[in-house]
Design a protein around this motif. Sequence first.
Motif, short mmCIF file in Angstrom:
data_model
loop_
_atom_site.label_atom_id
_atom_site.label_comp_id
_atom_site.label_asym_id
_atom_site.label_seq_id
_atom_site.Cartn_x
_atom_site.Cartn_y
_atom_site.Cartn_z
N ALA A 69 42.91 22.40 27.55
CA ALA A 69 44.25 22.43 26.96
C ALA A 69 45.33 22.48 28.03
O ALA A 69 46.33 21.76 27.96
N VAL A 70 45.13 23.33 29.04
CA VAL A 70 46.11 23.43 30.12
C VAL A 70 46.17 22.11 30.90
O VAL A 70 47.27 21.63 31.25
N ALA A 71 45.01 21.51 31.15
CA ALA A 71 44.99 20.24 31.88
C ALA A 71 45.73 19.15 31.12
O ALA A 71 46.50 18.37 31.69
N LEU A 72 45.50 19.09 29.80
CA LEU A 72 46.21 18.10 28.99
C LEU A 72 47.71 18.37 28.98
O LEU A 72 48.53 17.44 29.02
N GLY A 73 48.10 19.65 28.90
CA GLY A 73 49.51 20.00 28.93
C GLY A 73 50.18 19.54 30.21
O GLY A 73 51.27 18.97 30.19
N MET A 101 59.75 25.55 32.86
CA MET A 101 58.70 25.91 33.82
C MET A 101 58.68 27.42 34.09
O MET A 101 57.63 27.99 34.38
N LEU A 102 59.84 28.07 33.98
CA LEU A 102 59.90 29.52 34.20
C LEU A 102 59.02 30.25 33.21
O LEU A 102 58.39 31.27 33.56
N PHE A 103 58.93 29.77 32.00
CA PHE A 103 58.10 30.42 30.99
C PHE A 103 56.67 29.86 30.97
O PHE A 103 55.71 30.60 30.82
N VAL A 104 56.57 28.55 31.10
CA VAL A 104 55.29 27.89 30.84
C VAL A 104 54.34 28.00 32.02
O VAL A 104 53.15 28.31 31.84
N ALA A 105 54.80 27.74 33.21
CA ALA A 105 53.90 27.63 34.36
C ALA A 105 53.13 28.92 34.67
O ALA A 105 51.90 28.89 34.81
N PRO A 106 53.79 30.09 34.80
CA PRO A 106 53.03 31.30 35.17
C PRO A 106 51.95 31.68 34.15
O PRO A 106 50.83 32.03 34.52
N SER A 107 52.28 31.62 32.86
CA SER A 107 51.32 32.05 31.85
C SER A 107 50.12 31.12 31.78
O SER A 107 48.96 31.56 31.67
N ASN A 108 50.35 29.80 31.88
CA ASN A 108 49.24 28.86 31.83
C ASN A 108 48.38 28.95 33.09
O ASN A 108 47.15 28.81 33.01
N ALA A 109 49.00 29.19 34.24
CA ALA A 109 48.22 29.40 35.46
C ALA A 109 47.36 30.66 35.35
O ALA A 109 46.21 30.67 35.80
N LEU A 110 47.91 31.69 34.72
CA LEU A 110 47.14 32.92 34.51
C LEU A 110 45.95 32.67 33.60
O LEU A 110 44.84 33.19 33.83
N TYR A 123 39.28 39.80 27.69
CA TYR A 123 40.74 39.76 27.65
C TYR A 123 41.30 38.35 27.51
O TYR A 123 42.52 38.18 27.42
N ILE A 124 40.46 37.33 27.48
CA ILE A 124 40.97 35.96 27.47
C ILE A 124 41.76 35.66 26.21
O ILE A 124 42.71 34.87 26.22
N GLN A 125 41.39 36.29 25.09
CA GLN A 125 42.13 36.04 23.85
C GLN A 125 43.56 36.57 23.95
O GLN A 125 44.50 35.95 23.48
N SER A 126 43.72 37.73 24.59
CA SER A 126 45.06 38.29 24.78
C SER A 126 45.89 37.40 25.70
O SER A 126 47.09 37.20 25.48
N VAL A 127 45.25 36.87 26.74
CA VAL A 127 45.97 35.97 27.65
C VAL A 127 46.36 34.69 26.94
O VAL A 127 47.47 34.17 27.14
N VAL A 131 50.07 33.09 26.47
CA VAL A 131 50.43 31.71 26.79
C VAL A 131 51.16 31.06 25.61
O VAL A 131 52.18 30.39 25.79
N ALA A 132 50.63 31.27 24.41
CA ALA A 132 51.26 30.67 23.23
C ALA A 132 52.68 31.19 23.05
O ALA A 132 53.61 30.42 22.77
N VAL A 133 52.86 32.49 23.21
CA VAL A 133 54.20 33.08 23.06
C VAL A 133 55.13 32.57 24.15
O VAL A 133 56.29 32.20 23.89
N ALA A 134 54.65 32.55 25.40
CA ALA A 134 55.49 32.10 26.52
C ALA A 134 55.89 30.64 26.34
O ALA A 134 57.06 30.27 26.56
N ASN A 135 54.94 29.78 25.95
CA ASN A 135 55.27 28.37 25.73
C ASN A 135 56.32 28.20 24.64
O ASN A 135 57.27 27.43 24.78
#
Length: 357
Positions: A69-73, A101-110, A123-127, A131-135
């Motif tokens: 998903a991140v790669a496609l994004g 990018m301020l919201f999207v990049a850090p969360s998706n990289a995490l 914890y991956i579900q919480s992350v 990501v969904a909230v940040a995007n």
Amino acid sequence: MNSPPRPRQPPTEISDLQRLRAALEAVERSGWRSPSGCASALQIGFESWLERDYLRYRSETNLLLQRLAVALGVLFYSIYIAHDWLGSQHYTNQPLLFWLMLFVAPSNALLVACSFRRGAWRYIQSVALLVAVANTVGMVVVSVVGARNGLHAPHELLLIQLFYDFFLLGLPWVQATVLALLTALVAPFALWLAGSRGIDLFDYGFFLAVAAVLGAIACYLQERAQRLAWLRQQLLRQLSEHDPLTGICNHRAWYERCDAILRQAQREQQPVAVLAVDVDHFKQFNDSHGHLAGDDCLRRVAQALAGFARRPLDVVGRLGGEEFALFLYGVDAATAEQHAEAVRLAIRNLQPLPEVR
């Protein structure tokens, strides 16, 4: 001097099998309300012990999908930004991309980094939810900033994000639905506060709400089907590994588990003990009291043996007929003799069976 070991409570393999059947039946016939094996049909949740195992399975199987998903994004954003930069340049010369990018990049990289860590299922579900909230917040902020600068940000991004949340990030359908409905409410209101007016604002919110409802229905059906498939898989595994009469490990499963644990004992240089248990004169007992009484006798012997195998690396199994085996990890010869005597006494002291007529 060590005191003789005492049997503990019988294991829960039999009850686990019954719980799996009950949970499967509850999901299969769930309507608006379902039996105690599951929560309400809309929640499609299991009991806590089963829900934990399912969430671990779901998180582990979603790791590759989340990376994809991140790669496609990244791919789609790159294509769109390159098109804008080479063409109209509506957005590349504006601060919109910076806010996005301020919201999207850090969360998706995490999310990508966490997906490669050992034990990420915890914890991956919480992350993924982060990501969904940040995007979503990032896209709403971009729309608001664009509206204030007289620039029409592409509102279709939020529609794409909704389906991204529902089907690629692996969010449970409840979380994805709540986030989608909040987006359908907050995004039009934020644009209204930013100065956007007109019937197009209603259209924007209406289509967001329709996408949220349709996505929620599809995500619910997908999760329900996944839970059913997982339950059937667990039930088949339990049936294939356990003796149907006694509920303890069958011949194949006992040897497979003991082989793996024996290799671990060799690495850790730990002693192991194997107690072979054979019920004396069982054929005469079976002939005298009948097969039903014989089956009940074997179940009670198995339960008594299972009380001595409650540690994670102890294994009890039925090897065939009236023959049983008890594998004990970290037990030396002297302690094994104590266990053997305690097992003999526990079986000898079983209450006599009621008379079978």
